[in-house]
Design an enzyme around this catalytic site. Structure first.
Site, short mmCIF file in Angstrom:
data_model
loop_
_atom_site.label_atom_id
_atom_site.label_comp_id
_atom_site.label_asym_id
_atom_site.label_seq_id
_atom_site.Cartn_x
_atom_site.Cartn_y
_atom_site.Cartn_z
N LYS A 197 0.86 -1.19 0.00
CA LYS A 197 0.00 0.00 0.00
C LYS A 197 0.89 1.23 0.00
O LYS A 197 2.00 1.22 0.53
CB LYS A 197 -0.90 0.02 1.25
CG LYS A 197 -2.17 0.79 1.05
CD LYS A 197 -3.10 0.03 0.13
CE LYS A 197 -4.47 0.63 0.05
NZ LYS A 197 -5.44 -0.32 -0.51
P1 NAD Z 1 -13.24 7.41 -3.66
O1 NAD Z 1 -12.25 8.47 -3.41
O2 NAD Z 1 -13.67 7.13 -5.06
O3 NAD Z 1 -14.58 7.68 -2.81
C1 NAD Z 1 -14.58 7.93 -1.45
C2 NAD Z 1 -15.96 8.44 -1.09
O4 NAD Z 1 -16.05 8.59 0.31
C3 NAD Z 1 -16.29 9.82 -1.68
O5 NAD Z 1 -17.66 9.86 -2.00
C4 NAD Z 1 -16.00 10.76 -0.53
O6 NAD Z 1 -16.71 11.98 -0.63
C5 NAD Z 1 -16.51 9.90 0.60
N1 NAD Z 1 -16.03 10.27 1.92
C6 NAD Z 1 -14.80 10.68 2.29
N2 NAD Z 1 -14.79 10.93 3.60
C7 NAD Z 1 -16.04 10.67 4.05
C8 NAD Z 1 -16.65 10.73 5.31
N3 NAD Z 1 -15.96 11.11 6.39
N4 NAD Z 1 -17.95 10.38 5.42
C9 NAD Z 1 -18.65 9.97 4.33
N5 NAD Z 1 -18.12 9.90 3.12
C10 NAD Z 1 -16.83 10.24 2.99
O7 NAD Z 1 -12.64 6.10 -2.98
P2 NAD Z 1 -13.05 4.59 -3.27
O8 NAD Z 1 -12.14 4.07 -4.32
O9 NAD Z 1 -14.53 4.50 -3.44
O10 NAD Z 1 -12.61 3.91 -1.91
C11 NAD Z 1 -13.45 3.89 -0.77
C12 NAD Z 1 -12.93 2.87 0.22
O11 NAD Z 1 -12.89 1.59 -0.42
C13 NAD Z 1 -11.52 3.12 0.74
O12 NAD Z 1 -11.46 2.68 2.06
C14 NAD Z 1 -10.66 2.23 -0.13
O13 NAD Z 1 -9.46 1.87 0.51
C15 NAD Z 1 -11.59 1.04 -0.28
N6 NAD Z 1 -11.29 0.21 -1.44
C16 NAD Z 1 -11.29 0.73 -2.70
C17 NAD Z 1 -11.02 -0.09 -3.77
C18 NAD Z 1 -11.07 0.43 -5.17
O14 NAD Z 1 -10.96 -0.40 -6.09
N7 NAD Z 1 -11.25 1.71 -5.41
C19 NAD Z 1 -10.74 -1.45 -3.56
C20 NAD Z 1 -10.76 -1.96 -2.26
C21 NAD Z 1 -11.05 -1.10 -1.21
#
Ligand code: NAD
Length: 509
Positions: A197
């Site tokens: 990471k």
């Molecule tokens: P992203 O940046 O596309 O979206 C994040 C979302 O969360 C946005 O809508 C943002 O406004 C919102 N957000 C941020 N802080 C917030 C809060 N305090 N309360 C409510 N909403 C909030 O990110 P993503 O890719 O959707 O990732 C989200 C989570 O999923 C992360 O923990 C990431 O590690 C995990 N994840 C992502 C992937 C991937 O393929 N993108 C894979 C596995 C895990």
């Protein structure tokens, strides 16, 4: 005598303990030793360990005697012991709330497996980390300095794999925890990777597109010694996506002199990305949720769902669930939480339109607005934290009003919160299973890049479903066989696999 330090990994307290120690041990709840919240800290852990310590306490040098005799048990309880005041406790460079959470989970699963001490030592701490500080020319002409990280948890399983994120709180300790979870996720899914990471500490919303590109390219250049298609393959995470992957891939390719699509996954299609990667994580959450609901006899087609996060993962999950008939009764992004006023749930297509036009959920007209975190407490069948780590804590776990929690984000539930939820009969489907769709399709992308051959969408979706179902089967088998919660079951399957690989490889030289 050199001062001794007891470090509690739960609260990061490190105290020289000499004369005090006797008091600490005897006076189990002495409030002068810390605020009430020190319940999780060493002052409480030591008394728990001291039940058999009557003699050592009377010893002329109680601390040393206790340490000598109880060091292994103290380690098992999360206490690290350093010999001298100036010494650095082993593993303290990774120390962070999230890392303590990850290692606590590891310890529980290791205990469950009766894992040999050798493998506890070899698998607990990350294998390699790179910390970089680099300058970026801002649009104003001023130069800003940024700190970036990349942590590789284990090199035992093959190249390492994991996203990189842009956020103001990115740290070495956070990356260490997330890299460890990536190892377990890949092992659970049977992917030939160890976990990694990375990220850059910044406020992404403050960066212009040009600044973001310069930052990404410089971060990629700094990482070149340790990344590559056979070494470590980054992918999107918080606030990074296809665009950043394209810049990263281009920077790496410019350095080596030819195109290397397999250095990152989550790229645009035309650069060697795969169909289905963008939706993979959210879609995978829904596939796993379907299987869990079947087992728990919840009719997902009619269930109420509350989602924290409306980005890549939360947004896709919301659309997919809406499409199969589930009611998304609440959803939030960083700006606001919206809650459906009627029974029918939110109109997800209308939310999409609003966000496309206005950039966020703030001001969306046809719903009640609450604080972003409050959507987790809206009555429903399924809660999906899909935004940030540590969203469900001891502070709000009692107020969740649902039948199950499925972790789309990484590390959204603290250990204390999970204990409360489990006591209330609410299972937590862990991140290592629930959001593994992303890394699985990343793996498909990497394989296609290596083969210079593309699979079609149907094939991707079928393979994804099959791979997640198989992992789900391994977890439910362990849940039933070991009679434990889902996280312990999932981690024990994953850790056992990695430990076996470590055993077979042995220790070099
Ligand atoms: P992203 O940046 O596309 O979206 C994040 C979302 O969360 C946005 O809508 C943002 O406004 C919102 N957000 C941020 N802080 C917030 C809060 N305090 N309360 C409510 N909403 C909030 O990110 P993503 O890719 O959707 O990732 C989200 C989570 O999923 C992360 O923990 C990431 O590690 C995990 N994840 C992502 C992937 C991937 O393929 N993108 C894979 C596995 C895990």
């Amino acid at each position: 005598m050199a001062a001794q330090i007891l470090r509690c990994l739960s609260c990061a307290n490190a105290k020289p303990v000499l004369a005090q120690y006797r008091l600490l041990v005897r006076d189990k709840r002495a409030s002068q030793h810390g605020p009430a919240s020190s319940a999780r800290c060493c002052f409480w852990t030591i008394p728990a360990l001291s039940l058999n310590l009557a003699n050592p306490i009377r010893n002329a040098n109680p601390v040393r005697a206790i340490l000598r005799r109880y060091r292994p048990r103290m380690s098992a309880h999360g206490l690290h012991v350093a010999e001298d005041e100036g010494a650095v406790a082993p593993g303290s460079e990774w120390d962070s709330e999230l890392y303590r959470m990850a290692t606590k989970q590891f310890d529980v699963a290791a205990e469950l497996l009766g894992l040999d001490q050798e493998f506890r030592v070899r698998l607990r701490d990350p294998r390699r980390a790179l910390v970089v500080n680099f300058p970026v020319r801002m649009d104003s002409g001023r130069t800003a300095s940024f700190t970036g990280y990349r942590v590789q948890h284990t090199l035992t399983m093959g190249p390492t794999k994991g996203g990189f994120r842009y956020a103001p709180d990115v740290s070495l300790g956070e990356c260490a925890a997330l890299s460890m979870w990536m190892t377990w996720k890949c092992a659970l899914l049977g992917l030939p990777y160890g976990g990694a990471k990375g990220g850059v500490r910044c406020t992404p919303a403050d960066l212009s597109d040009a600044e973001r590109e310069r930052l990404t390219r410089r971060y990629a250049a700094e990482l070149i010694p340790i990344v590559g298609p056979d070494q470590d393959i980054p992918a999107p995470d918080l606030a990074t996506g296809e665009r950043e992957m394209a810049w990263f891939m281009d920077t790496y390719s410019q350095q080596v002199g030819y195109s290397v699509p397999g250095v990152v996954t989550g790229k645009p299609l035309v650069l060697g990305g795969t169909t289905g990667r963008r939706e993979a994580t959210g879609l995978g959450v829904v596939y796993v949720l379907e299987a869990v609901c079947e087992r728990m006899r919840i009719l997902l087609r009619d269930a109420r769902v509350a989602i924290q996060g409306y980005g890549n993962v939360g947004g896709v999950a919301a659309r997919e669930l809406h499409a199969i008939g589930a009611r998304v009764v609440a959803i939030s992004d960083a700006s606001s939480g919206v809650v459906a006023s009627g029974d029918g749930g939110l109109d997800v297509a209308a939310l999409d339109l609003w966000v496309a036009e206005h950039g966020s959920l703030a001001g969306y007209p046809d719903a009640e607005h609450v604080a972003p975190a409050d959507v987790l407490e809206v009555p429903c069948e399924v809660v999906i934290p899909a935004a940030v780590s540590r969203a469900i804590t001891a502070d709000n776990a009692e107020r969740l009003d649902c039948r199950l929690v499925i972790e789309a984000a990484n590390g959204p539930t603290t250990a204390e919160a999970e204990a409360i939820l489990l006591k209330r009969g609410i299972p937590v489907i862990p991140d290592v299973l629930a959001n593994a769709g992303g890394v699985t399709v990343s793996y498909f992308e990497w394989v296609q890049d290596q083969q210079r051959y593309s699979w079609d969408e149907l094939e991707i979706h079928e393979r994804l479903r099959r791979q997640l179902r198989a992992a789900y089967g391994r977890v439910t088998d362990a849940v039933d066989r070991l009679q434990v919660d889902w996280r312990s079951a999932a981690l024990s399957v994953a850790i056992e696999r990695v430990a076996e690989a470590a055993r077979l490889r042995g220790i070099y030289p």
